[in-house]
Design a protein around this motif. Structure first.
Motif, PDB file in Angstrom:
ATOM      1  N   ASP A  75      91.337  93.213  -6.284  1.00 38.79           N
ATOM      2  CA  ASP A  75      90.403  92.319  -5.597  1.00 38.79           C
ATOM      3  C   ASP A  75      90.617  92.270  -4.086  1.00 38.79           C
ATOM      4  N   ILE A  76      91.726  92.839  -3.621  1.00 36.20           N
ATOM      5  CA  ILE A  76      92.035  92.756  -2.192  1.00 36.20           C
ATOM      6  C   ILE A  76      91.017  93.503  -1.324  1.00 36.20           C
ATOM      7  N   PRO A  77      90.568  94.715  -1.694  1.00 40.17           N
ATOM      8  CA  PRO A  77      89.615  95.428  -0.832  1.00 40.17           C
ATOM      9  C   PRO A  77      88.355  94.631  -0.515  1.00 40.17           C
ATOM     10  N   ALA A  78      87.914  93.774  -1.428  1.00 43.38           N
ATOM     11  CA  ALA A  78      86.694  93.004  -1.178  1.00 43.38           C
ATOM     12  C   ALA A  78      86.851  92.104   0.038  1.00 43.38           C
ATOM     13  N   SER A  79      88.079  91.617   0.287  1.00 42.12           N
ATOM     14  CA  SER A  79      88.282  90.753   1.455  1.00 42.12           C
ATOM     15  C   SER A  79      88.087  91.538   2.751  1.00 42.12           C
ATOM     16  N   TYR A  80      88.432  92.811   2.740  1.00 40.13           N
ATOM     17  CA  TYR A  80      88.212  93.647   3.926  1.00 40.13           C
ATOM     18  C   TYR A  80      86.721  93.905   4.128  1.00 40.13           C
ATOM     19  N   ASP A  81      86.001  94.118   3.036  1.00 37.84           N
ATOM     20  CA  ASP A  81      84.557  94.318   3.146  1.00 37.84           C
ATOM     21  C   ASP A  81      83.883  93.075   3.736  1.00 37.84           C
ATOM     22  N   HIS A  84      89.402  81.663   5.991  1.00 34.13           N
ATOM     23  CA  HIS A  84      89.478  81.581   4.539  1.00 34.13           C
ATOM     24  C   HIS A  84      89.647  82.951   3.904  1.00 34.13           C
ATOM     25  N   LEU A  85      88.966  83.960   4.414  1.00 37.04           N
ATOM     26  CA  LEU A  85      89.092  85.295   3.839  1.00 37.04           C
ATOM     27  C   LEU A  85      90.502  85.835   4.006  1.00 37.04           C
ATOM     28  N   GLY A  86      91.134  85.550   5.141  1.00 36.79           N
ATOM     29  CA  GLY A  86      92.520  85.963   5.331  1.00 36.79           C
ATOM     30  C   GLY A  86      93.441  85.283   4.341  1.00 36.79           C
ATOM     31  N   ALA A  87      93.237  83.980   4.119  1.00 35.39           N
ATOM     32  CA  ALA A  87      94.062  83.243   3.159  1.00 35.39           C
ATOM     33  C   ALA A  87      93.824  83.741   1.737  1.00 35.39           C
ATOM     34  N   VAL A  88      92.570  84.046   1.408  1.00 39.73           N
ATOM     35  CA  VAL A  88      92.252  84.579   0.081  1.00 39.73           C
ATOM     36  C   VAL A  88      92.949  85.923  -0.127  1.00 39.73           C
ATOM     37  N   ILE A 128     101.328  80.151   6.732  1.00 37.77           N
ATOM     38  CA  ILE A 128     100.157  79.269   6.657  1.00 37.77           C
ATOM     39  C   ILE A 128     100.255  78.262   5.518  1.00 37.77           C
ATOM     40  N   GLU A 129     101.338  78.319   4.724  1.00 42.27           N
ATOM     41  CA  GLU A 129     101.495  77.366   3.620  1.00 42.27           C
ATOM     42  C   GLU A 129     102.870  76.722   3.615  1.00 42.27           C
ATOM     43  N   ARG A 130     103.575  76.824   4.737  1.00 39.10           N
ATOM     44  CA  ARG A 130     104.953  76.334   4.784  1.00 39.10           C
ATOM     45  C   ARG A 130     105.007  74.818   4.609  1.00 39.10           C
ATOM     46  N   GLN A 131     105.905  74.391   3.729  1.00 44.98           N
ATOM     47  CA  GLN A 131     106.169  72.975   3.470  1.00 44.98           C
ATOM     48  C   GLN A 131     104.895  72.214   3.081  1.00 44.98           C
ATOM     49  N   TRP A 132     104.105  72.830   2.250  1.00 51.56           N
ATOM     50  CA  TRP A 132     102.858  72.209   1.816  1.00 51.56           C
ATOM     51  C   TRP A 132     103.107  70.889   1.087  1.00 51.56           C
ATOM     52  N   MET A 133     104.170  70.823   0.286  1.00 52.55           N
ATOM     53  CA  MET A 133     104.417  69.583  -0.444  1.00 52.55           C
ATOM     54  C   MET A 133     104.700  68.443   0.521  1.00 52.55           C
ATOM     55  N   ALA A 154      95.945  79.522  16.186  1.00 55.50           N
ATOM     56  CA  ALA A 154      97.279  79.528  15.579  1.00 55.50           C
ATOM     57  C   ALA A 154      97.207  79.915  14.106  1.00 55.50           C
ATOM     58  N   THR A 155      96.216  79.412  13.394  1.00 58.40           N
ATOM     59  CA  THR A 155      96.078  79.749  11.973  1.00 58.40           C
ATOM     60  C   THR A 155      95.769  81.226  11.786  1.00 58.40           C
ATOM     61  N   LEU A 156      94.866  81.760  12.588  1.00 58.59           N
ATOM     62  CA  LEU A 156      94.525  83.174  12.482  1.00 58.59           C
ATOM     63  C   LEU A 156      95.729  84.065  12.808  1.00 58.59           C
ATOM     64  N   ARG A 157      96.489  83.700  13.825  1.00 60.69           N
ATOM     65  CA  ARG A 157      97.670  84.498  14.183  1.00 60.69           C
ATOM     66  C   ARG A 157      98.736  84.418  13.104  1.00 60.69           C
ATOM     67  N   ASP A 158      98.946  83.244  12.532  1.00 62.23           N
ATOM     68  CA  ASP A 158      99.922  83.115  11.445  1.00 62.23           C
ATOM     69  C   ASP A 158      99.482  83.904  10.218  1.00 62.23           C
ATOM     70  N   THR A 159      98.180  83.893   9.935  1.00 62.41           N
ATOM     71  CA  THR A 159      97.671  84.664   8.803  1.00 62.41           C
ATOM     72  C   THR A 159      97.929  86.145   9.009  1.00 62.41           C
ATOM     73  N   ALA A 160      97.680  86.628  10.220  1.00 58.52           N
ATOM     74  CA  ALA A 160      97.927  88.042  10.509  1.00 58.52           C
ATOM     75  C   ALA A 160      99.398  88.393  10.339  1.00 58.52           C
ATOM     76  N   ALA A 161     100.281  87.516  10.814  1.00 60.39           N
ATOM     77  CA  ALA A 161     101.718  87.769  10.680  1.00 60.39           C
ATOM     78  C   ALA A 161     102.134  87.773   9.208  1.00 60.39           C
ATOM     79  N   ASP A 162     101.562  86.874   8.409  1.00 60.24           N
ATOM     80  CA  ASP A 162     101.866  86.855   6.972  1.00 60.24           C
ATOM     81  C   ASP A 162     101.404  88.143   6.297  1.00 60.24           C
ATOM     82  N   LEU A 163     100.227  88.621   6.677  1.00 61.09           N
ATOM     83  CA  LEU A 163      99.731  89.873   6.112  1.00 61.09           C
ATOM     84  C   LEU A 163     100.645  91.037   6.491  1.00 61.09           C
TER      85      LEU A 163
END
Length: 331
Positions: free
Chosen positions: A312-318, A296-300, A75-80, A176-185
């Motif tokens: 701080d990670i458990p708070a994102s699951y909550d 956003h919560l997945g990215a956080v 989700i952050e590939r080639q950001w520059m 696509a963003t949600l699926r990529d986030t899941a794969a990154d996780l």
């Protein structure tokens, strides 16, 4: 050359470059005769490595160096490169942006993308705000609202990141963003089942997401951390905006700015909304906002992992459980 890197723990995500690499990058950008007098690594960024570099010009320049490609999430590939592609579309706030002096994505000098930019006036907003009484912050957040509103007026012809991939519909981009986030996780060993559940819901309710038919410019990271303000001014005024590497085309309500504005102090949120405008309040917009919150919560969650903020990670699951509960009720 005087070189001042930041001392980091072994295994930290950000990796500094060497003094010789900085000299080589400067020669590539400004010519063989350039003399680098000093380089100071800057904080507190958490992704690119940034340096204030004195090359003997009228004022110092900023060198930003991207992480190695293998260390970048999907989700952050080639950001520059994404930021570089998006700069012309930020013409609406051009006076606030740094100017790109040189960019090199060939990996011929080092195995990382890098670019040189002009140094913005002012002080980082978190530092400047700390020097102001909180009761005087309203003009700053009104300024943020104006900048976000202006950015969101810019229209595009597809959805997704500036440098691609592009999507014909907003629903495709969100899924696509949600699926990529899941794969990154998955890649970092974190449970992604909640993100996958939201992605599946986004597929089922694509028609709702596809009601957004006009792509608008999103900064992706506009808030206090990426803003400069006038130092010592009687009223906190914004003098610069930087780090547009998360820029994309989409629904303005999905921008990081809107997400953070909804979570900040009430008085700051009111000031922001005075200039930006009221939040979307239709039932459809409120349902779409749940998908955006999940993005956003997945990215956080990923960022907290990268920074080693494991507590701080458990708070994102909550928070994600609450979003999923509201999604189930909403439909």
């Amino acid at each position: 050359m005087e070189f001042t890197p930041i001392e980091r723990a072994p295994g930290a995500f950000q990796r500094t470059v060497t003094a010789e690499e900085i000299r080589a990058m400067a020669r590539r950008a400004f010519g063989a005769g350039v003399r680098v007098r000093s380089a100071v690594e800057l904080g507190p960024g958490s992704y690119n490595s940034a340096y204030r570099v004195d090359v003997g010009a009228e004022r110092a320049v900023i060198l930003r160096v991207a992480p190695e490609p293998a260390r970048q999430f999907r989700i952050e590939r080639q950001w520059m490169r994404n930021e570089y592609a998006g700069v012309p579309y930020f013409a609406v706030i051009a006076p606030l942006l740094p100017r790109t002096l040189a960019a090199d994505f060939t990996h011929a000098v080092i195995g990382r993308d890098y670019l040189f930019q002009t140094l913005l006036d002012g002080v980082p907003a978190p530092e400047g705000l700390r020097a102001c009484p909180r009761a005087e912050w309203a003009p700053f957040f009104q300024g943020l609202g104006t900048i976000a509103r202006d950015i969101h007026t810019v229209r595009g012809d597809r959805f997704g990141p500036m440098a691609g991939p592009g999507f014909a519909t907003w629903g495709e981009a969100v899924v696509a963003t949600l699926r990529d986030t899941a794969a990154d996780l998955d890649d970092v060993g974190l449970d992604a089942s909640d993100v996958r559940e939201v992605a599946a819901a986004a597929v089922r309710h694509r028609a709702l997401l596809d009601e957004i038919t006009e792509p608008r410019l999103l900064h992706g990271d506009l808030w206090t951390a990426n803003v400069m303000m006038a130092g010592g001014a009687p009223v906190p005024a914004i003098t610069g905006v930087f780090d547009c590497d998360r820029a994309s085309w989409g629904d303005p309500e999905a921008d990081w700015t809107i997400f953070v504005a909804g979570r900040t102090r009430p008085e700051q949120r009111r000031a922001f909304r005075e200039t930006y405008g009221p939040p979307a309040s239709t039932p459809e917009a409120e349902r779409r906002a749940l998908f955006y919150q999940a993005q956003h919560l997945g990215a956080v969650r990923l960022e907290r992992h990268r920074l080693g903020r494991t507590d701080d990670i458990p708070a994102s699951y909550d928070e994600m459980r609450d979003v999923i509960s509201r999604l189930r009720t909403a439909f």
